[in-house]
Design a protein around this motif. Sequence first.
Motif, PDB file in Angstrom:
ATOM      1  N   PHE A   5       0.833  -1.208   0.000  1.00 35.56           N
ATOM      2  CA  PHE A   5       0.000   0.000   0.000  1.00 35.56           C
ATOM      3  C   PHE A   5       0.865   1.254   0.000  1.00 35.56           C
ATOM      4  O   PHE A   5       0.644   2.181  -0.788  1.00 35.56           O
ATOM      5  CB  PHE A   5      -0.925   0.001   1.210  1.00 35.56           C
ATOM      6  N   PHE A   6       1.839   1.301   0.872  1.00 43.00           N
ATOM      7  CA  PHE A   6       2.689   2.479   1.042  1.00 43.00           C
ATOM      8  C   PHE A   6       3.501   2.778  -0.209  1.00 43.00           C
ATOM      9  O   PHE A   6       3.498   3.904  -0.730  1.00 43.00           O
ATOM     10  CB  PHE A   6       3.607   2.262   2.247  1.00 43.00           C
ATOM     11  N   LEU A   7       4.193   1.778  -0.733  1.00 46.17           N
ATOM     12  CA  LEU A   7       5.083   1.996  -1.867  1.00 46.17           C
ATOM     13  C   LEU A   7       4.368   1.870  -3.214  1.00 46.17           C
ATOM     14  O   LEU A   7       4.791   2.487  -4.203  1.00 46.17           O
ATOM     15  CB  LEU A   7       6.250   1.005  -1.808  1.00 46.17           C
ATOM     16  N   GLY A   8       3.320   1.056  -3.281  1.00 43.64           N
ATOM     17  CA  GLY A   8       2.604   0.896  -4.524  1.00 43.64           C
ATOM     18  C   GLY A   8       3.440   0.299  -5.635  1.00 43.64           C
ATOM     19  O   GLY A   8       3.262   0.634  -6.812  1.00 43.64           O
ATOM     20  N   THR A  40       7.791   9.692  -5.035  1.00 40.77           N
ATOM     21  CA  THR A  40       7.962   9.951  -3.603  1.00 40.77           C
ATOM     22  C   THR A  40       6.780  10.722  -3.043  1.00 40.77           C
ATOM     23  O   THR A  40       6.278  10.416  -1.948  1.00 40.77           O
ATOM     24  CB  THR A  40       9.266  10.720  -3.343  1.00 40.77           C
ATOM     25  N   ILE A  41       6.307  11.725  -3.763  1.00 40.92           N
ATOM     26  CA  ILE A  41       5.159  12.509  -3.290  1.00 40.92           C
ATOM     27  C   ILE A  41       3.947  11.611  -3.100  1.00 40.92           C
ATOM     28  O   ILE A  41       3.247  11.678  -2.073  1.00 40.92           O
ATOM     29  CB  ILE A  41       4.840  13.647  -4.283  1.00 40.92           C
ATOM     30  N   ARG A  42       3.700  10.727  -4.062  1.00 41.25           N
ATOM     31  CA  ARG A  42       2.562   9.818  -3.950  1.00 41.25           C
ATOM     32  C   ARG A  42       2.726   8.866  -2.765  1.00 41.25           C
ATOM     33  O   ARG A  42       1.772   8.590  -2.032  1.00 41.25           O
ATOM     34  CB  ARG A  42       2.415   9.025  -5.242  1.00 41.25           C
ATOM     35  N   MET A  43       3.943   8.376  -2.574  1.00 38.45           N
ATOM     36  CA  MET A  43       4.200   7.454  -1.465  1.00 38.45           C
ATOM     37  C   MET A  43       4.026   8.143  -0.112  1.00 38.45           C
ATOM     38  O   MET A  43       3.466   7.557   0.823  1.00 38.45           O
ATOM     39  CB  MET A  43       5.606   6.873  -1.589  1.00 38.45           C
ATOM     40  N   LEU A  44       4.499   9.375  -0.008  1.00 36.49           N
ATOM     41  CA  LEU A  44       4.374  10.097   1.257  1.00 36.49           C
ATOM     42  C   LEU A  44       2.911  10.368   1.592  1.00 36.49           C
ATOM     43  O   LEU A  44       2.509  10.309   2.765  1.00 36.49           O
ATOM     44  CB  LEU A  44       5.161  11.399   1.197  1.00 36.49           C
ATOM     45  N   LEU A  45       2.108  10.654   0.583  1.00 37.80           N
ATOM     46  CA  LEU A  45       0.678  10.863   0.831  1.00 37.80           C
ATOM     47  C   LEU A  45       0.015   9.587   1.333  1.00 37.80           C
ATOM     48  O   LEU A  45      -0.791   9.615   2.264  1.00 37.80           O
ATOM     49  CB  LEU A  45      -0.001  11.363  -0.440  1.00 37.80           C
ATOM     50  N   ARG A  46       0.381   8.454   0.720  1.00 35.24           N
ATOM     51  CA  ARG A  46      -0.161   7.173   1.207  1.00 35.24           C
ATOM     52  C   ARG A  46       0.390   6.859   2.596  1.00 35.24           C
ATOM     53  O   ARG A  46      -0.307   6.278   3.435  1.00 35.24           O
ATOM     54  CB  ARG A  46       0.174   6.055   0.224  1.00 35.24           C
ATOM     55  N   GLY A  47       1.652   7.237   2.839  1.00 39.95           N
ATOM     56  CA  GLY A  47       2.255   6.998   4.146  1.00 39.95           C
ATOM     57  C   GLY A  47       1.527   7.733   5.251  1.00 39.95           C
ATOM     58  O   GLY A  47       1.372   7.210   6.374  1.00 39.95           O
ATOM     59  N   LEU A  48       1.077   8.955   4.976  1.00 40.97           N
ATOM     60  CA  LEU A  48       0.326   9.715   5.982  1.00 40.97           C
ATOM     61  C   LEU A  48      -0.976   9.002   6.337  1.00 40.97           C
ATOM     62  O   LEU A  48      -1.381   8.975   7.502  1.00 40.97           O
ATOM     63  CB  LEU A  48       0.032  11.118   5.453  1.00 40.97           C
ATOM     64  N   ILE A  49      -1.622   8.428   5.331  1.00 38.99           N
ATOM     65  CA  ILE A  49      -2.852   7.676   5.594  1.00 38.99           C
ATOM     66  C   ILE A  49      -2.542   6.431   6.423  1.00 38.99           C
ATOM     67  O   ILE A  49      -3.240   6.115   7.392  1.00 38.99           O
ATOM     68  CB  ILE A  49      -3.528   7.287   4.268  1.00 38.99           C
ATOM     69  N   LEU A  50      -1.472   5.733   6.051  1.00 42.18           N
ATOM     70  CA  LEU A  50      -1.110   4.499   6.762  1.00 42.18           C
ATOM     71  C   LEU A  50      -0.739   4.788   8.210  1.00 42.18           C
ATOM     72  O   LEU A  50      -1.069   4.002   9.114  1.00 42.18           O
ATOM     73  CB  LEU A  50       0.062   3.822   6.048  1.00 42.18           C
ATOM     74  N   GLU A  51      -0.090   5.925   8.459  1.00 51.06           N
ATOM     75  CA  GLU A  51       0.318   6.255   9.829  1.00 51.06           C
ATOM     76  C   GLU A  51      -0.863   6.603  10.717  1.00 51.06           C
ATOM     77  O   GLU A  51      -0.711   6.657  11.945  1.00 51.06           O
ATOM     78  CB  GLU A  51       1.334   7.392   9.821  1.00 51.06           C
TER      79      GLU A  51
END
Length: 232
Positions: free
Chosen positions: A44-47, A115-126
């Motif tokens: 999910f995070f890295l896609g 990276t921008i897309r991953m960081l946005l998903r990372g915020l959701i995951l956190e």
Amino acid sequence: MPGLSSGPSLDGELTAPRFRAARPDDANACAPLIFASGVREFSFFLGQPAETCISFLAFAFASRSGRFSYRRHRVAVNADDCPVAVLAMHDGRHTWFDDPHVALILLLFFGLIQTIRMLLRGLILESELLAPKSAQTLIAHCATHERLRGTGVFSALFADAMQASVTTRQRKRTASGSHAQQQLVLDVLVSNTRAYDLYRRLGFVELPRRAAMSPRLPRELESVRMEWLGTH
């Protein structure tokens, strides 16, 4: 982990596992194990495909800093000194640089747009997998080679890590005069009943959920946080 050929070899017998701090040259052996500890979360995070996720984790593992660094990990090794089980310990008093460091290594490995897309998903995951508070130490990346699961290797690694942690904390308390205790916590997917049962046997208990799961997260990523109360 089925289908992944980049995991550690078990050519060396594991008659009596040894435990040690991870090293940079463990990256290729540990990366598949770390990925196996959270396939759904990393996907999910890295896609990215599994092989790409593992390559990134190997890259990040060799770093001296951050939540994926070898310096956060402890391993069980076979007779060939190859890691066959791994876990990480994240002391909440020393994780303030983790998010900026993750952004940096993502940028170096994947480039700006991804990276921008991953960081946005990372915020959701956190929102589901919370960072440790300053009074907490988070256990993460818990994994054992698939052929050794159920043999007690991870339980032994966990006990060794706890002993090493106690020794380190005692040394730091003596130097600082502090007697504060860190709460030991971990997260486990609701669907991962095998891991949940293992953590219960190790002395973890489920903590009450504090907030509803984000609707932007797949239901398969629902998790529970557990606290270690010690062995019984």
